[in-house]
Design a protein around this motif. Sequence first.
Motif, PDB file in Angstrom:
ATOM      1  N   LEU A 115      -3.740   5.854   9.909  1.00 16.86           N
ATOM      2  CA  LEU A 115      -3.893   5.899   8.455  1.00 16.86           C
ATOM      3  C   LEU A 115      -3.809   4.486   7.910  1.00 16.86           C
ATOM      4  N   GLU A 116      -4.653   4.229   6.938  1.00 17.66           N
ATOM      5  CA  GLU A 116      -4.626   2.928   6.284  1.00 17.66           C
ATOM      6  C   GLU A 116      -3.524   2.907   5.231  1.00 17.66           C
ATOM      7  N   ASN A 117      -2.759   1.858   5.230  1.00 18.58           N
ATOM      8  CA  ASN A 117      -1.678   1.734   4.251  1.00 18.58           C
ATOM      9  C   ASN A 117      -2.245   1.691   2.838  1.00 18.58           C
ATOM     10  N   ASN A 118      -1.813   2.627   2.012  1.00 14.56           N
ATOM     11  CA  ASN A 118      -2.350   2.738   0.661  1.00 14.56           C
ATOM     12  C   ASN A 118      -1.255   3.225  -0.274  1.00 14.56           C
ATOM     13  N   SER A 119      -1.336   2.806  -1.526  1.00 10.32           N
ATOM     14  CA  SER A 119      -0.322   3.205  -2.509  1.00 10.32           C
ATOM     15  C   SER A 119      -0.362   4.694  -2.816  1.00 10.32           C
ATOM     16  N   LEU A 120      -1.439   5.385  -2.400  1.00 10.65           N
ATOM     17  CA  LEU A 120      -1.502   6.838  -2.606  1.00 10.65           C
ATOM     18  C   LEU A 120      -0.285   7.531  -2.015  1.00 10.65           C
ATOM     19  N   TYR A 121       0.090   7.130  -0.814  1.00 13.37           N
ATOM     20  CA  TYR A 121       1.162   7.836  -0.109  1.00 13.37           C
ATOM     21  C   TYR A 121       2.526   7.616  -0.753  1.00 13.37           C
ATOM     22  N   GLU A 122       2.653   6.563  -1.516  1.00 11.35           N
ATOM     23  CA  GLU A 122       3.913   6.311  -2.223  1.00 11.35           C
ATOM     24  C   GLU A 122       4.144   7.308  -3.347  1.00 11.35           C
ATOM     25  N   GLN A 123       3.063   7.775  -3.974  1.00 13.66           N
ATOM     26  CA  GLN A 123       3.226   8.668  -5.121  1.00 13.66           C
ATOM     27  C   GLN A 123       3.401  10.127  -4.723  1.00 13.66           C
ATOM     28  N   LEU A 124       3.173  10.453  -3.449  1.00 11.83           N
ATOM     29  CA  LEU A 124       3.219  11.854  -3.019  1.00 11.83           C
ATOM     30  C   LEU A 124       4.654  12.360  -2.917  1.00 11.83           C
TER      31      LEU A 124
END
Length: 585
Positions: free
Chosen positions: A300-309
């Motif tokens: 998985l590419e590090n992305n700020s999406l996963y921080e908000q989940l």
Amino acid sequence: MLLLFFFIFFHFLLNQIDSCPLTDAYLSRCHCGILTNGESYIKCDEKSLNEIPKFKRSFPYDELILSNNNIKLLTSSSFDNIKTIKRINLYGNFLSYIDEDLLRLLGNYLEELILTGDNEINSLEFLTRYPLKKLRILKLNQFNLQNINLEKIFSNMTKLEQISLQTCQIQQIPQLNQVQILNLENNFLTNSLFLSTIYSSLNLANNQITSIILQNNPNLISLNLSKNFLQEFYSLTISNKNLQTLDLSFNQLSSIDLTILNDNLTYLNLSSNQIQQLKFLSYPKSLLSLDLNSNQLKTLENNSLYEQLNYLNLDSNPLECNCHLKWLTNLTRKPLWPCTSSNFQCQSMLIPRIITFNITYIKTSIDNGLLIEWTLIDNYHTLFYVELSIDHMLEKLSINQTRVYITNNIQFNQYYYICLILIHKYSRDKYCRDIQTIHPIIMNNIKFNDNEIIFKKTQTDNHIYLLLIGICIGGLLTFILLLTCCYLFYQIRIYRNSNSQPVYEKCSQHLHYPIYHCPHHQIIYNSENLSNSTDSTHMDNATLSTTKNNSKHIYQTIDNQDYHSLRKQHYQVFELWNESLKHKR
């Protein structure tokens, strides 16, 4: 005090037993009760009834629960003695016969009806024979509705809000304007589907849909497409902006672009697919739950999406738990995944990496633009290709390329976020920089190859569209101009023809005027009563007298100038001609 409470409760139970409208033969298999909200019900145990129970009197109960029994027949008198009932639940009874007069006494009371057939019942006459004025919820399971016009059947049920037609052999989605919730699970919906509905909740699970495009669904909040054969999914973001829950689990999706999803989406289930890669330049800003369980993700590419989940499920994926996934352990909410904290090591020598990465705002002899230069190391040739990302534009580059020039639409005093993405055997590595275009560096002598110059495609397309529009408008104006010129030429020709007509013709066309008013002409009459005198005054008087006495006289107009300029021999000829006219007369 406790004794008083016990006495009241015991008295209440006795009253309930005494008030239950069932005959004694059914009291051991059924019971009556009241819910905390004050609604009363009659419930019979599962698998204990072969027919509708007998009611000894009519009583205003709210709900009759007869689910999962062995009832096969519903006659016209099945509910005669309980005609004020609001909800009837016959789920799981596999009915083989329903009388058309079944609901004749319930039209003013029935609000909810749940029935399960034997896959053979192909008529809904029992629903339309008598008006059901308050029916809000209808659930029919295992009916044969393949050849029934559902839109016509439900058109008069104005209170209907929720319909469930599971396992009813339906082949297309009906448009029921008054309905908000529609369940078509386990039917015969097949192939590609272009979805445009007015429903707020739609369940199309367990059908045979291979691809779907969400077109115009302005009211849609929840959509279930699980257990189909989906290989493609696409959504028009603007037309589906209220979608909040999307279930795409148990399909055949190999990839999905989160960019197409609207910003109001909060729940997304992609479990049990074949997803190898998540693609997104943007993502739903309100997404809280993402289920990627049982896919084919390796990294998985590090992305700020996963921080908000709030919830992230990566379990049952072949994840390569190396250093490129170590960032997942730092998330505030830990994901569900197969990796442990002890195996996040990478062999750095095998991983391609970028050594230098520079972005310069330059001015050439042609245009302003961004010069992007980099240096990478790939000693073990594990790099597949390089991607360049800038403002939602993704460009694939060669692994041997070390610079690009982005021009044509780079604006002054703007921020640009630019990323180089290395796609290699082990993972995807992302290197990003940002730049503000303020003071360009002049570099007139720099030269670029064709593969080093990149234009923004969207802007180029816009220029092409504007050019086509300009050509169309220019062609239209040219056509109008040609028509105008042709019309003016025609009018000028008419005007010239009218002015070139001989004078004597004009005079002859206006005989109501005196003939002697015609300018520059002399009129010569040939008559027995006229002499050969050339005196103009005498000839004018003769003209008037001759016009009155003889309407068949012969005349000819000769211009004065031409007449006096005749030579002598010509004059003699003219006199002979005049004499001949006299003899002829």
